[in-house]
Design an enzyme around this catalytic site. Structure first.
Site, PDB file in Angstrom:
ATOM      1  N   LYS A  89       0.872  -1.184   0.000  1.00  0.00           N
ATOM      2  CA  LYS A  89       0.000   0.000   0.000  1.00  0.00           C
ATOM      3  C   LYS A  89       0.910   1.235   0.000  1.00  0.00           C
ATOM      4  O   LYS A  89       0.762   2.145   0.822  1.00  0.00           O
ATOM      5  CB  LYS A  89      -0.910  -0.041   1.248  1.00  0.00           C
ATOM      6  CG  LYS A  89      -2.001   1.003   1.275  1.00  0.00           C
ATOM      7  CD  LYS A  89      -3.183   0.688   0.377  1.00  0.00           C
ATOM      8  CE  LYS A  89      -4.127   1.865   0.280  1.00  0.00           C
ATOM      9  NZ  LYS A  89      -5.300   1.596  -0.567  1.00  0.00           N
ATOM     10  N   ASP A 108      -5.639  -3.453  -1.741  1.00  0.00           N
ATOM     11  CA  ASP A 108      -7.103  -3.473  -1.900  1.00  0.00           C
ATOM     12  C   ASP A 108      -7.489  -3.969  -3.298  1.00  0.00           C
ATOM     13  O   ASP A 108      -8.399  -4.789  -3.454  1.00  0.00           O
ATOM     14  CB  ASP A 108      -7.737  -2.111  -1.564  1.00  0.00           C
ATOM     15  CG  ASP A 108      -6.953  -0.927  -2.104  1.00  0.00           C
ATOM     16  OD1 ASP A 108      -5.845  -1.126  -2.634  1.00  0.00           O
ATOM     17  OD2 ASP A 108      -7.451   0.206  -1.990  1.00  0.00           O
ATOM     18  N   ASP A 135      -1.656 -11.723   6.508  1.00  0.00           N
ATOM     19  CA  ASP A 135      -2.618 -12.411   7.373  1.00  0.00           C
ATOM     20  C   ASP A 135      -3.977 -12.465   6.661  1.00  0.00           C
ATOM     21  O   ASP A 135      -4.624 -13.523   6.572  1.00  0.00           O
ATOM     22  CB  ASP A 135      -2.709 -11.638   8.706  1.00  0.00           C
ATOM     23  CG  ASP A 135      -3.427 -12.408   9.791  1.00  0.00           C
ATOM     24  OD1 ASP A 135      -3.836 -13.551   9.551  1.00  0.00           O
ATOM     25  OD2 ASP A 135      -3.579 -11.846  10.896  1.00  0.00           O
TER      26      ASP A 135
HETATM   27 MG    MG Z   1      -4.575 -15.242  10.556  1.00  0.00          MG
END
Ligand code: MG
Ligand code: NAI
Length: 339
Positions: free
Chosen positions: A174, A207, A231
């Site tokens: 980003k 995004d 994640d």
């Molecule tokens: Mg996780």
């Protein structure tokens, strides 16, 4: 004989870890399992979720197959998973998402791997509240991105691509908004990419990456990214191939490597005998690949994919109403792998 630390874990952990051990042994790999406690099982036994003996075992063996651990709520315990990552500098979290035939998913052509930086970024643990008269008026979390941390994860992603015959590395960032932390990560990615002329390199803003992944996941190969983005993106990728019961991950560091299922201890189905052992078995496959036991890894993965495709020996999460439990599914895999 290779010695491996084995942590059965909590909830469904012992049952699915037992399934993974049986399948690995059936493939003919000679292993000496060094069984150790962590999580709730360790709290019950010695009032410590991560005993010194467990740490010493991982330090000595450098390889660990780990069942899911319940994070005790309250009691002031730190997450065992986070502690392990920091203790053994497990900087690379590697999570393949490869479609299984026979599952009910929107796409059948997903074949990608997320390489997530596992130790820095916004999860560096530097955060605090700002209070006025005991009232929380603000909170701050500091993202830490180091040159060394970026270099080793980007190099890991390229080396992984090269070793596994993959063609492209996409750096997810980003940098348009987070000019320093994401900016440095992108800058270092661009510095390193030319050293791997056989691997295509591109970058995408996180995004847009999320949107592209759910519209056309076949366009992705290896993705490398910082901790928080990784994640989220790696869970998104797991969802694309049918979710928690199927996906495994490796936590790789300079001092050790720990292999685990992506899912948790599933307390809602613990002791019902119906947990799907595949994610844990696929963690075993990743461990065998790491050990160089490629024939055994291919044999097990093929048996797993065949069984899922055929659908007659799968747990109820894959086929609603199925009467096949963890044991029976593992028995079928053992039979095929040892044939
Ligand atoms: Mg996780
Ligand atoms: P969970 O992954 O344990 O369960 C979520 C849902 O998926 C549940 O409905 C469960 O029954 C189902 N599920 C998960 N694995 C399955 C399997 N192999 N077969 C069939 N169904 C399966 O997540 P939850 O409930 O949020 O967490 C439970 C505990 O696990 C918590 O204490 C959490 O902190 C811990 N956890 C540990 C992890 C680890 O050790 N790596 C990772 C994620 C959670």
């Amino acid at each position: 004989m290779q010695k491996i630390t084995l942590i059965p874990g909590d909830g469904i952990g012992p049952a699915i870890v037992d399934a993974a051990v049986r399948v690995i042994e059936a493939a003919g790999v000679k292993v000496e399992w060094d069984k150790q406690l962590a999580g709730m099982a360790a709290v019950d036994a010695c009032n410590n979720p991560l005993p010194d003996a467990t740490l010493a075992s991982i330090r000595a063996n450098r390889l660990c197959l780990k069942g899911p651990l319940t994070t005790p709520v309250g009691g002031g315990y730190r997450s065992v998973n986070v502690t392990l990552r920091q203790e053994f500098k497990l900087y690379a979290n590697v999570r393949p998402a490869i479609s299984f035939e026979g599952t009910d998913t929107a796409f059948s052509n997903v074949n990608l791997v997320t390489v997530r930086e596992n130790t820095e970024g916004l999860y560096a643990g530097i955060e605090h509240f700002i209070t006025e008269d005991g009232y929380k008026i603000a909170a701050e979390s500091v993202a830490v991105v180091t040159r060394k941390g970026c270099e080793r994860i980007v190099e890991y992603a390229f080396d992984y691509a090269k070793r596994t015959g993959r063609k492209k590395v996409t750096l997810v960032h980003k940098a348009n908004i987070l000019k320093c932390t994401s900016g440095l990560f992108l800058e270092i990615g661009r510095e390193i990419a030319p050293r791997y002329p056989d691997i295509e390199f591109n970058d995408v803003i996180v995004d847009a990456c999320a949107m592209k992944l759910v519209m056309n996941p076949g366009a992705f190969d290896v993705m490398v990214t910082t901790n928080l983005f990784g994640d989220i993106i790696s869970d998104l990728a797991s969802g694309l191939i049918g979710g928690l019961g199927l996906t495994a991950g490796a936590n790789i560091g300079a001092d050790a490597a720990i292999f685990e299922a992506v899912h948790g201890s599933a307390p809602d189905i613990a002791h019902m005998g119906i947990a799907n052992p595949i994610a844990m078995i696929m963690a075993g496959v990743m461990m065998l690949e790491h050990m160089g036991e490629l024939d055994a890894a291919r044999k097990i993965e093929q048996a797993v994919r065949d069984v899922v495709r055929e659908g007659t020996h799968v747990t109820p999460d894959l086929k609603p109403g199925s009467a096949v439990g963890t044991q029976a599914m593992a028995d079928e895999l053992v039979r095929r792998v040892s044939a």
